[in-house]
Design a protein around this motif. Sequence first.
Motif, short mmCIF file in Angstrom:
data_model
loop_
_atom_site.label_atom_id
_atom_site.label_comp_id
_atom_site.label_asym_id
_atom_site.label_seq_id
_atom_site.Cartn_x
_atom_site.Cartn_y
_atom_site.Cartn_z
N LYS A 320 -35.38 -66.65 -11.37
CA LYS A 320 -34.46 -65.69 -11.70
C LYS A 320 -35.31 -64.25 -11.01
N ALA A 321 -36.76 -64.43 -11.32
CA ALA A 321 -37.45 -63.26 -10.78
C ALA A 321 -37.41 -63.09 -9.35
N ILE A 322 -37.26 -64.04 -8.58
CA ILE A 322 -37.47 -64.28 -7.12
C ILE A 322 -36.12 -63.46 -6.56
N MET A 323 -34.82 -64.11 -7.16
CA MET A 323 -33.69 -63.55 -6.87
C MET A 323 -33.12 -62.37 -7.30
N SER A 324 -33.88 -61.64 -8.25
CA SER A 324 -33.44 -60.45 -8.58
C SER A 324 -33.28 -59.35 -7.61
N PRO A 325 -32.19 -58.62 -7.46
CA PRO A 325 -32.28 -57.41 -6.31
C PRO A 325 -33.35 -56.72 -6.45
N ALA A 326 -34.00 -56.10 -7.37
CA ALA A 326 -34.70 -55.19 -7.50
C ALA A 326 -36.05 -55.93 -6.98
N PHE A 327 -36.38 -56.91 -7.33
CA PHE A 327 -37.78 -57.75 -6.91
C PHE A 327 -37.73 -58.01 -5.25
N GLN A 328 -36.38 -58.32 -4.81
CA GLN A 328 -35.95 -58.67 -3.43
C GLN A 328 -36.38 -57.30 -2.45
N SER A 329 -36.13 -56.19 -3.13
CA SER A 329 -36.44 -55.05 -2.51
C SER A 329 -37.96 -54.76 -2.45
N ALA A 330 -38.48 -54.81 -3.68
CA ALA A 330 -40.14 -54.19 -3.86
C ALA A 330 -40.90 -55.08 -2.82
N PHE A 331 -40.51 -56.69 -3.14
CA PHE A 331 -41.30 -57.69 -2.31
C PHE A 331 -41.48 -57.41 -0.94
N ASN A 332 -40.16 -57.34 -0.38
CA ASN A 332 -40.05 -57.37 1.12
C ASN A 332 -40.57 -56.13 1.60
N VAL A 333 -40.36 -54.95 1.01
CA VAL A 333 -40.94 -53.79 1.46
C VAL A 333 -42.51 -54.11 1.75
N VAL A 334 -43.20 -54.61 1.02
CA VAL A 334 -44.51 -54.69 1.22
C VAL A 334 -44.74 -55.96 2.22
N LYS A 335 -43.89 -57.03 2.17
CA LYS A 335 -44.15 -58.17 2.82
C LYS A 335 -43.72 -57.97 4.34
N GLY A 336 -43.08 -57.12 4.69
CA GLY A 336 -42.63 -57.04 6.17
C GLY A 336 -41.26 -57.77 6.47
N SER A 337 -40.78 -58.67 5.58
CA SER A 337 -39.57 -59.42 5.62
C SER A 337 -38.37 -58.54 5.26
N VAL A 338 -37.25 -59.10 5.21
CA VAL A 338 -36.04 -58.34 4.66
C VAL A 338 -35.66 -59.33 3.49
N PRO A 339 -34.54 -58.72 2.70
CA PRO A 339 -33.90 -59.56 1.48
C PRO A 339 -33.24 -60.85 2.03
N GLN A 355 -34.32 -51.70 10.66
CA GLN A 355 -33.84 -52.24 11.84
C GLN A 355 -33.99 -53.74 11.59
N GLY A 356 -34.83 -54.35 10.88
CA GLY A 356 -34.79 -55.53 10.68
C GLY A 356 -33.34 -56.05 9.64
N MET A 357 -33.24 -55.30 9.07
CA MET A 357 -31.95 -55.68 8.14
C MET A 357 -30.46 -55.60 8.79
N LYS A 358 -30.61 -54.46 9.65
CA LYS A 358 -29.48 -54.39 10.65
C LYS A 358 -29.11 -55.25 11.76
N ASP A 359 -30.41 -55.57 12.24
CA ASP A 359 -30.30 -56.59 13.40
C ASP A 359 -29.86 -58.02 12.56
N LEU A 360 -30.42 -58.36 11.61
CA LEU A 360 -30.13 -59.70 10.77
C LEU A 360 -28.44 -59.74 10.64
N ALA A 361 -27.84 -58.48 10.06
CA ALA A 361 -26.44 -58.56 10.05
C ALA A 361 -25.65 -58.67 11.04
N ALA A 362 -26.10 -58.00 12.39
CA ALA A 362 -25.45 -57.76 13.32
C ALA A 362 -25.46 -59.27 14.04
N ALA A 363 -26.70 -59.87 13.92
CA ALA A 363 -26.91 -61.23 14.71
C ALA A 363 -26.04 -62.36 14.17
#
Length: 416
Positions: A320-339, A355-363
């Motif tokens: 549940k912690a991994i999938m929470s939207p707030a965690f997905q934002s906080a974690f990925n900001v630091v990790k370099g990945s996107v939610p 850019q990563g989020m935009k590219d992923l949605a567009a691709a």
Amino acid sequence: MRLKIRKTISAFAVLAASASFAHAGDVEVLHWWTSGGEAAALNVLKQDLESQGIGWQDMPVAGGGGTQAMTVLRARVTSGNAPTAVQMLGFDITDWAKEGALANLNDIAAEEGWDSVVPEALQKFSKNDGQWVAAPVNVHSTNWVWANKAVLDELGIAQPTTWDELVAAMDKVKASGKTAVAHGGQAWQDATIFDAVAMSTGGPDFYKAAFVDLDPAALGSDTMKEAFDRMAVIRSYVDDNFSGRDWNLASAMVINGDAAFQFMGDWAKGEFINAGKVPGQDFLCFRFPGTQEQVTFNSDQFALFNQGGTVSDEQGALAKAIMSPAFQSAFNVVKGSVPARVDVSDEAFDACGKQGMKDLAAASKSGNLYGSAAHGHANPASVKNAIYDVVTAHFNGEYDSATAVSELVSAVELAQ
Ligand code: BGC
């Protein structure tokens, strides 16, 4: 062969040195997040769980791409001592699920509505036979370039957008006495570059035919030979000490201005951020020239091992912690990945993350999203490792490009 034995021994040594002392109520997590940026991201997860009274038993096994971690995992499971949760990529999740080793997360997934927020491309791996078996924590992608802005400015180099421009840029850097390409000679790093180079050389249809469909005609094509030729060109721009270097030390060369470029997944951004660097100001992130439309992705997921047919409270809390939207934002900001959810705002992300989020949605919308072959999302581990062997032997000059092509065809055939 000798190399493989050595790797196995060191994996067992790690296992022996870190025998598990998990207590009830703790989660024991096996992962390969050992660099500075990765550890900072992992801390976000640890702290989240600790705030819920759940203890963290760390089981780190260094090695990007997770090959060593998977060796240790196999030994743990074989000895009847599976960890609570394991960082895993793509087809490895499917393989373990097929062995019946993973917990059924369907109740939690239904309660939390995972089906409607996790992208299809990830669900393909998070689920097996309609059953949720893993919680995705992020989406990374491998076709990125990381560049030191001051070095490019000083040498009058504009951001390259084609292969030829990239070669001209690497030439200029080399002529200046700096290292053009910061790279670590490890099989998974060579293969990570190969994802981008193959995509750039042959385009998405070629990439899919070769690495997803494993079509012998594509694997043995002139286009594949050209991809290997380009790998040899890149090889001519790395420094003399590249062999065996860890990827984060290669990132440090770009961060420190000793090198201009690194071709690496966006976990590299975690190193830049951890060093206090700012995108657009200190460093540039852009897609590998010729792959501006494509995203070759991998997603870190946490697979939870089956503990007597029930999902333990701490496993449930972790999922549940991994999938929470707030965690997905906080974690990925630091990790370099996107939610790994489509409903998380990009507000907290820096320019590269946005850019990563935009590219992923567009691709994903335009049919340009492909699993990374180097990071277990295009084909199963046996094939992935066979490709690693050929790419790395070629990169180290053991094969010329024509030999590499024929070795690739036979290695992939044998591995299936
Ligand atoms: C993982 C990343 C990790 C990288 C280097 C990749 O396989 O997906 O999370 O940062 O390896 O360790």
